[in-house]
Design an enzyme around this catalytic site. Structure first.
Site, PDB file in Angstrom:
ATOM      1  N   CYS A  89      25.901  10.781 -26.407  1.00  0.00           N
ATOM      2  CA  CYS A  89      27.298  10.336 -26.518  1.00  0.00           C
ATOM      3  C   CYS A  89      27.622   9.941 -27.962  1.00  0.00           C
ATOM      4  O   CYS A  89      27.647  10.800 -28.829  1.00  0.00           O
ATOM      5  CB  CYS A  89      27.598   9.223 -25.507  1.00  0.00           C
ATOM      6  SG  CYS A  89      29.382   8.964 -25.309  1.00  0.00           S
ATOM      7  N   HIS A 187      26.399  11.829 -20.386  1.00  0.00           N
ATOM      8  CA  HIS A 187      25.441  10.740 -20.144  1.00  0.00           C
ATOM      9  C   HIS A 187      24.391  11.181 -19.129  1.00  0.00           C
ATOM     10  O   HIS A 187      24.630  11.072 -17.926  1.00  0.00           O
ATOM     11  CB  HIS A 187      26.180   9.503 -19.630  1.00  0.00           C
ATOM     12  CG  HIS A 187      27.007   8.836 -20.681  1.00  0.00           C
ATOM     13  ND1 HIS A 187      26.484   7.891 -21.545  1.00  0.00           N
ATOM     14  CD2 HIS A 187      28.289   9.005 -21.048  1.00  0.00           C
ATOM     15  CE1 HIS A 187      27.419   7.502 -22.385  1.00  0.00           C
ATOM     16  NE2 HIS A 187      28.529   8.163 -22.111  1.00  0.00           N
ATOM     17  N   GLU A 189      21.828   9.703 -18.217  1.00  0.00           N
ATOM     18  CA  GLU A 189      21.405   8.549 -17.407  1.00  0.00           C
ATOM     19  C   GLU A 189      22.363   8.259 -16.261  1.00  0.00           C
ATOM     20  O   GLU A 189      22.050   7.466 -15.378  1.00  0.00           O
ATOM     21  CB  GLU A 189      21.230   7.320 -18.313  1.00  0.00           C
ATOM     22  CG  GLU A 189      22.511   6.631 -18.780  1.00  0.00           C
ATOM     23  CD  GLU A 189      23.210   7.315 -19.954  1.00  0.00           C
ATOM     24  OE1 GLU A 189      22.877   8.475 -20.272  1.00  0.00           O
ATOM     25  OE2 GLU A 189      24.107   6.678 -20.538  1.00  0.00           O
TER      26      GLU A 189
END
Lengths: 209, 262
Positions: A89, A187, A189
């Protein structure tokens, strides 16, 4: 969870520049069995098997945080030595030169960071990856939905570094892969199974880099 | 094209997910992490946690819950409820939440949205707006303008604020909010559908994603909200009573032609 999964025994560092939510990235790596150290120590960041720059928010303040801790030089040195650097990001945006919102990035890759122009900004939500070429980093991710949350996007001067795009009122760079330097705008995650796949690919990539 | 999102909202207090009407008669419906993981596995695109305790700011049990949630969850989540200071938001985001949602404090604390945007970026700042329909003769628009309008309300709808919801949404976005979570107090709990007039007005007025909230009963209701411009739909009771509805709703929406993550 260390000792199991794809990343067993592998050590990564998360560059701690004093802001950003690093915990979720650390947890996602832990799920892959990777031991992650979050540190602001330049030597540790310079030498680790894999260095990750993560975070959200403003690139300018993130860059200031890196510089204040000497992490900018540490990252440039490791990239120059061919040791893998992954930006996530805002971390991806920091790999580039000039930011439209102000300030400069690390300059590891050439090109500006521009405000996304679309009817709705931030570009927020799940969107489909379109691979432009084969990249070990993105293996298995063609056509997969991953989570984006950003108002700025990188515009690489060398189009060859763009590994994947995403469409939001026009194409946006979703991933770059340039030797030892790589990054994703989404992202991993927070991208469910495709995010896990990306992180496993990152581990394989950084082992072979 | 970015997918439309289905976002279950969970009310949390004392480390548990609860369900009740107007914050009374609360019933324990489960462990937040367990429920969140289940919803995620069933295809929820994102989650919102509303801390309805909201009296002690930045209290440890909530932060521990967020840490636990962040470690387990593989989809984004927003935390809201009583956030009134940047330091409180920072603690929540550092604990692992992806976004914070501010409601009353955005109205009452000058500079709060600007500060949150400056510190964490617009993508982490959700402005929650609760609005109530005002028919002509019922309550006069602050400008004196005749006709129907939507008033910003707080305290679960009990406190009218004398502010036009459309104007407030525009102000919040100008100050730095990256997303609007719009709840129709009139429609909330009815399961008769979102307030489409309100939702459409706000979607047309701001250039950020709008999450429609209040009134979802069927996939058709959600499709209606998407049709007037909502990027996402908040759902509560319809999925809490039957979480397996999540994939059903999503596939119905996809069949209806909406871009959904399946």
């Amino acid at each position: 969870m260390t000792g199991t999964g794809a990343g067993a025994g592998f050590r990564a560092v998360l560059a701690d520049y004093g802001a950003g939510n690093l915990r979720s990235v650390q947890s996602a790596l832990a799920r892959q069995g990777v031991e992650t150290v979050t540190t602001s120590d330049p030597a540790t960041v310079r030498e680790a098997a894999l260095a990750i720059i993560a975070g959200v928010g403003h690139a300018e303040s993130a860059m200031a945080g890196l510089v204040a801790r000497g992490l900018d030089e540490a990252i440039r040195e490791r990239a120059a030595a061919g040791r893998p650097v992954l930006g996530i990001c805002v971390g991806l945006q920091l790999l580039f030169d000039e930011h439209e919102e102000g300030g400069r990035g690390l300059g590891l890759l050439a090109g500006p960071v521009r405000r996304v122009v679309a009817p709705r900004v931030p570009h927020m939500g799940w969107n489909t990856l379109r691979l432009l070429r084969p990249s070990p980093l993105l293996a298995g991710l063609e056509g997969e939905d991953v989570y984006f949350a950003h108002s700025f996007a990188v515009a690489p001067a060398d189009r060859a570094v763009v590994a994947a795009e995403v469409d939001h009122a026009g194409p946006l760079c979703a991933a770059v892969d340039a030797g030892a330097v790589a990054g994703v705008q989404f992202h991993p995650e927070r991208s469910a199974k495709p995010g896990e796949r990306l992180l496993r690919n990152v581990l394989a990539w950084s082992r072979s880099a | 094209m970015v997918k439309k999102r289905l976002i279950p909202c969970l009310d949390v207090t004392g480390g548990r997910v609860v369900k009740g009407v107007n914050f009374v008669d609360l019933r324990d419906i489960g462990d937040p992490v367990e429920l969140a993981t289940r919803y995620s596995d069933l295809g929820a695109d994102e989650l919102v946690f509303l801390d309805i305790t909201a009296t002690v700011h930045g209290h440890d049990p909530l932060l521990r819950l967020i840490e636990h949630m962040s470690a387990e969850l593989e989809i984004p989540f927003t935390v809201g409820g009583g956030i009134s200071a940047t330091e409180h938001a920072r603690a929540i985001l550092r604990a692992g939440a992806d976004k914070v949602s501010v409601n009353r404090a955005a109205l009452d604390v000058p500079g709060l949205i600007e500060e949150l945007e400056y510190e964490f970026g617009a993508q982490a700042v959700v402005c929650a707006i609760d609005a109530k329909r005002r028919e002509p003769g019922e309550a006069t628009h602050p400008s004196g303008r005749p006709g129907r309008w939507f008033e910003v309300v707080t305290h679960g709808g009990r406190t009218p604020r004398g502010i036009d919801a459309v104007e407030w949404a525009q102000t919040a976005v100008r100050r730095g909010a990256g997303e609007i979570l719009l709840t129709s107090i009139d429609a909330d709990g009815t399961r008769a559908g979102y307030d489409l007039e309100l939702t459409g007005l706000i979607c047309d007025a701001v250039p950020v994603p709008v999450i429609a909230s209040g009134g979802a009963g069927t996939a058709a209701h959600i499709a209606d909200a998407f049709a007037v411009g909502a990027e996402a739909a908040l759902v509560a009771s319809i999925v809490h009573e039957a979480p397996e509805r999540i994939p059903v709703l999503k596939s119905e929406l996809k069949e209806a032609g909406w871009p959904m993550r399946i």
